[in-house]
Design an enzyme around this catalytic site. Structure first.
Site, PDB file in Angstrom:
ATOM      1  N   CYS A 329       0.735  -1.436  -0.084  1.00  0.00           N
ATOM      2  CA  CYS A 329      -0.187  -0.131   0.292  1.00  0.00           C
ATOM      3  C   CYS A 329       1.408   1.306  -0.004  1.00  0.00           C
ATOM      4  O   CYS A 329       0.750   2.618  -0.468  1.00  0.00           O
ATOM      5  CB  CYS A 329      -0.823   0.138   0.838  1.00  0.00           C
ATOM      6  SG  CYS A 329      -1.817  -1.691   0.974  1.00  0.00           S
ATOM      7  N   ARG A 358       6.441 -10.205   6.592  1.00  0.00           N
ATOM      8  CA  ARG A 358       5.485 -10.682   6.990  1.00  0.00           C
ATOM      9  C   ARG A 358       6.367 -12.081   8.238  1.00  0.00           C
ATOM     10  O   ARG A 358       6.266 -12.853   8.164  1.00  0.00           O
ATOM     11  CB  ARG A 358       4.247 -10.579   6.974  1.00  0.00           C
ATOM     12  CG  ARG A 358       3.268  -9.228   6.257  1.00  0.00           C
ATOM     13  CD  ARG A 358       2.383 -10.134   5.918  1.00  0.00           C
ATOM     14  NE  ARG A 358       1.566  -9.239   5.637  1.00  0.00           N
ATOM     15  CZ  ARG A 358       0.210  -9.201   5.039  1.00  0.00           C
ATOM     16  NH1 ARG A 358      -0.382  -9.784   5.219  1.00  0.00           N
ATOM     17  NH2 ARG A 358      -0.079  -8.401   4.359  1.00  0.00           N
ATOM     18  N   GLN A 376       1.360 -10.687  -3.113  1.00  0.00           N
ATOM     19  CA  GLN A 376      -0.057 -10.347  -3.065  1.00  0.00           C
ATOM     20  C   GLN A 376      -0.558  -9.418  -4.367  1.00  0.00           C
ATOM     21  O   GLN A 376       0.119  -8.732  -4.644  1.00  0.00           O
ATOM     22  CB  GLN A 376      -0.155  -9.842  -1.787  1.00  0.00           C
ATOM     23  CG  GLN A 376      -1.400  -9.383  -1.594  1.00  0.00           C
ATOM     24  CD  GLN A 376      -1.336  -9.389  -0.696  1.00  0.00           C
ATOM     25  OE1 GLN A 376      -0.482  -8.155   0.598  1.00  0.00           O
ATOM     26  NE2 GLN A 376      -2.294  -9.760   0.575  1.00  0.00           N
ATOM     27  N   ASP A 378      -2.309  -7.541  -5.372  1.00  0.00           N
ATOM     28  CA  ASP A 378      -2.759  -6.125  -4.733  1.00  0.00           C
ATOM     29  C   ASP A 378      -3.214  -5.420  -5.763  1.00  0.00           C
ATOM     30  O   ASP A 378      -2.759  -5.166  -6.818  1.00  0.00           O
ATOM     31  CB  ASP A 378      -1.824  -5.402  -3.458  1.00  0.00           C
ATOM     32  CG  ASP A 378      -1.912  -5.582  -2.462  1.00  0.00           C
ATOM     33  OD1 ASP A 378      -2.968  -5.480  -1.781  1.00  0.00           O
ATOM     34  OD2 ASP A 378      -0.263  -5.372  -2.122  1.00  0.00           O
ATOM     35  N   HIS A 380      -4.563  -0.823  -6.201  1.00  0.00           N
ATOM     36  CA  HIS A 380      -5.089   0.502  -5.361  1.00  0.00           C
ATOM     37  C   HIS A 380      -5.795   1.064  -6.001  1.00  0.00           C
ATOM     38  O   HIS A 380      -5.432   1.337  -6.946  1.00  0.00           O
ATOM     39  CB  HIS A 380      -4.770   0.827  -4.444  1.00  0.00           C
ATOM     40  CG  HIS A 380      -3.485   0.611  -3.135  1.00  0.00           C
ATOM     41  ND1 HIS A 380      -2.343  -0.543  -3.578  1.00  0.00           N
ATOM     42  CD2 HIS A 380      -3.737  -0.398  -2.143  1.00  0.00           C
ATOM     43  CE1 HIS A 380      -1.864  -0.796  -3.113  1.00  0.00           C
ATOM     44  NE2 HIS A 380      -2.794  -0.596  -1.854  1.00  0.00           N
ATOM     45  N   LYS A 459     -13.485  -3.515   5.194  1.00  0.00           N
ATOM     46  CA  LYS A 459     -13.142  -4.093   4.696  1.00  0.00           C
ATOM     47  C   LYS A 459     -14.250  -5.396   4.061  1.00  0.00           C
ATOM     48  O   LYS A 459     -15.382  -6.026   5.011  1.00  0.00           O
ATOM     49  CB  LYS A 459     -12.441  -5.393   4.776  1.00  0.00           C
ATOM     50  CG  LYS A 459     -12.222  -5.955   5.583  1.00  0.00           C
ATOM     51  CD  LYS A 459     -10.922  -6.575   5.712  1.00  0.00           C
ATOM     52  CE  LYS A 459     -10.760  -7.562   7.241  1.00  0.00           C
ATOM     53  NZ  LYS A 459      -9.936  -8.007   7.385  1.00  0.00           N
ATOM     54  N   HIS A 505      -8.337  -0.437  -1.272  1.00  0.00           N
ATOM     55  CA  HIS A 505      -8.066  -2.123  -0.814  1.00  0.00           C
ATOM     56  C   HIS A 505      -7.752  -2.988  -1.702  1.00  0.00           C
ATOM     57  O   HIS A 505      -9.064  -3.228  -1.362  1.00  0.00           O
ATOM     58  CB  HIS A 505      -6.918  -2.303   0.109  1.00  0.00           C
ATOM     59  CG  HIS A 505      -6.544  -1.297   0.795  1.00  0.00           C
ATOM     60  ND1 HIS A 505      -4.750  -0.455   0.593  1.00  0.00           N
ATOM     61  CD2 HIS A 505      -6.688   0.144   1.798  1.00  0.00           C
ATOM     62  CE1 HIS A 505      -4.797   0.583   2.059  1.00  0.00           C
ATOM     63  NE2 HIS A 505      -5.760   0.638   1.970  1.00  0.00           N
TER      64      HIS A 505
END
Length: 638
Positions: A329, A358, A376, A378, A380, A459, A505
């Site tokens: 992000c 992570r 991932q 992702d 945006h 979310k 997101h």
């Protein structure tokens, strides 16, 4: 007179305070026999508890999920009682119900599956005794006296506030417990011990190591049998076992929690991403890429340093603190903020397949399902407030299209503001209502999870269902009004004034590694043609036909069909069998007849066999199936 209100609104009257069982029996004896517990004025209680005044009662029966959970808690007590009979020096700690059944942590000599038969036999005796399970309430001082020789229970008691302590007894066994429990041990009809492992007391490696014994229990033996069959099928589909057998991926001690993908695994990986890119381009996304190592000040600005620091890997370079990104992000914020935007530019749909890291404890690592490094998918989406609903709808429709390609159903869950969060009340209200409005327009039912949102916004979680009926949370859609504020993002509106964009997101695959593992188990390693690492296996009947087989393979490879020649000097039957074990969807046999006629014989994993197929028509059929991404190969009949 005691008035008891039933769920249907009916009222039962009693001259004396009744127990829950009395009320159930007043409905019918047959109904009462299936009752496990009751809910009295929203309080879950044992059936033998006395109802001292007017109230509303709902009964928990053997058909209710709550009833199964209560019975499994009682099954944990039955198991503990059986173990104490067989191992009198054992010391009990805790025995909770968990998603997969129940367990009990016990300080005792190591046990293994070889010991399970003895324990289960003793459990059956306890069940057959139909021992009443009774609740006792004692003062804390009395509880401390009762458990004076039980060090773990004593430690737990000392942590409790002064007041009444509840203890449950069944025959010669008693346990510190909140309850409730089934009326007697005879309710624990179908059970099996599943495994044993080590566990530290209170998850503290400095404390004693205990034996954790797991079990499963059902009210009906048919349900137990079905569950054990499910467990066996899940074992066969285990992605780590299949991944090794098909040479897809592996893990090494030199990089714990980080997968190594082999050439065949990369063929599947690339097919997944090729499809992902195709659908995202069609949906108006652009693809971006951001660095994996970014300075601490960026993570402070995003809020991750304060809220997510314990999960981040950090480094000091040139005396400056850096972190390896756990999320894509903040880099996406920098990309959007690099230039001025007009409202005419919006929405901007920027997608990134980003590598993130992570920190996960070693004990929770689980193949591809729980790793420390993963990619991932992702995206945006930066937009104006009036674009919230259409953009969320666009994401949900894209989700539907992609998941259906894999034969995956899904359901939706809305998660709201957690206790630890950033942003104003007004921002959270706007974001939450925006998601609710889009879900209403989409028309699908959804569950609400209060307080389970991300720290920066509410979310929609998307839970897929695989071939075994298991659910996995993969996709998510998060509406965020805080990060654009923190990064001072803006666009010029129709009024020529600066405005703050709203941001979504979202991920669809989620962790691609995890999605990969889910697909391995969903398809049991037998991938549809378009995903299969080897799409066609070419099997010559003998060594003399090897050049012809290679020419067939080269022709298919030229068309982009992933092909492998079995050049071993083995019998055709063995080659076919090995190709089937390797889950190759198209098995082509090449003999003199095929060489002379320019045809091939085709065998598929579902048992179809067709001989004398012209190469040109076969190639067109394969390319058509691949382009349509069919779940099963069709068109070979006839």
């Amino acid at each position: 007179m005691i008035n008891i209100t039933l769920p249907d609104g009916g009222i039962k009257q009693f001259d004396q305070p009744p127990t829950g069982l009395d009320v159930a029996q007043s409905i019918s004896e047959g109904f009462a026999r299936n009752c496990v517990a009751m809910v009295l004025d929203e309080r879950l209680m044992d059936l033998d508890r006395t109802i001292d005044g007017d109230g509303a009662v709902r009964f928990i029966t053997t058909k209710d999920p709550e009833g199964l959970e209560i019975m499994r808690h009682s099954a944990a007590h039955v198991m503990a009682q059986a173990i104490l009979r067989l191992y009198p020096d054992a010391k009990l700690t805790i025995g909770p119900v968990v998603e997969e059944g129940f367990y009990y942590d016990i300080d005792m000599p190591p046990v293994s599956e070889e010991d399970f038969a003895r324990i289960e036999a003793e459990m059956k005796k306890i069940v057959q005794e139909k021992l009443p399970i009774r609740r006792e309430e004692v003062a804390k001082d009395e509880a401390l006296r009762i458990y004076r020789d039980e060090p773990y229970k004593l430690e737990m008691l000392k942590d409790l506030a002064d007041g009444t302590i509840s203890i449950y007894r069944q025959g010669d066994f008693f346990d510190l417990c909140r309850g409730p429990h089934v009326p007697h041990t005879g309710f624990v009809k179908a059970f099996k011990l599943m495994k044993a492992s080590g566990a530290y007391w209170r998850a503290d490696q400095t404390k004693a190591q205990l034996q954790r014994v797991y079990g499963i229990a059902f009210f009906d033996k048919k349900d137990l049998k079905a569950h054990l069959a499910f467990i066996e099928e899940a074992r066969k589909r285990n992605h780590r076992r299949i991944g090794t057998a098909l040479d897809l991926f592996s893990f090494r001690d030199e990089a714990p929690g980080m997968a190594f993908f082999h050439p065949k695994g990369m063929a599947i990986w690339n097919a997944l991403l090729d499809y992902w890119r195709l659908e995202h381009r069609a949906a108006g996304y652009v693809e971006t890429k951001t660095p994996i190592l970014l300075q601490r000040k960026l993570w402070e600005r995003s809020g991750h340093w304060e809220n997510y620091r314990e999960n981040m890997y950090t480094a000091v370079i040139d005396e400056i603190d850096y972190a390896i990104k756990p999320m894509n992000c903040p880099g996406g914020m920098l990309l959007f903020g690099r230039k001025h935007h007009s409202y005419r530019d919006l929405p901007v749909r920027a997608a990134e397949v980003g590598l993130v890291h992570r920190h996960e404890l070693s004990g929770v690592l689980n193949g591809l399902f729980r790793v420390r490094a993963f990619h991932q998918d992702d995206a945006h989406i930066f937009m104006t407030p009036d674009q919230i609903q259409p953009e969320i709808l666009g994401v949900l429709r894209l989700v539907d299209k992609i998941y259906s390609t894999f034969g995956l159903g899904f359901h939706l869950e809305l998660s709201t503001r957690p206790a630890k969060s950033i942003g104003t009340d007004a921002q959270w209200e706007t974001a939450t209502e925006g998601l609710k409005a889009a879900l209403a327009e989409y028309g699908a039912d959804y569950k609400v999870n209060e307080g389970d949102g991300a720290f920066y916004g509410p979310k929609i979680d998307i839970h897929i269902k695989d071939a075994l009926g298991r659910t996995w949370q993969c996709g998510t859609v998060q509406l965020d009004m805080s990060l654009p504020e923190r990064f001072d993002l803006s666009y010029i509106g129709a009024d020529n004034e600066r405005h703050r964009p709203i941001m979504i997101h979202r991920v669809i695959y989620g962790s691609i590694e995890r999605f990969f593992g889910i697909l391995v188990e969903h398809f049991a390693g037998q991938f549809p043609l378009w995903l299969a690492p080897v799409q066609a296996g070419v099997l010559p009947l003998n060594d003399d036909l090897l050049p012809f087989a290679r020419s067939v393979a080269e022709r298919l490879e030229t068309l982009g069909i992933r092909t492998e020649v079995d050049h071993r000097s083995e019998s055709l039957n063995k080659k076919v069998r090995d190709a089937q074990l390797n889950k190759i969807p198209l098995i082509l046999t090449c003999g003199n007849k095929e060489k002379e006629s320019g045809t091939i014989s085709v065998r598929t994993l579902d048992g179809q066999v067709r001989q004398g197929v012209p190469m040109a028509s076969f190639e067109q059929l394969v390319l058509d199936n691949i382009s349509r991404r069919t779940l099963s190969f069709d068109g070979l009949q006839g």
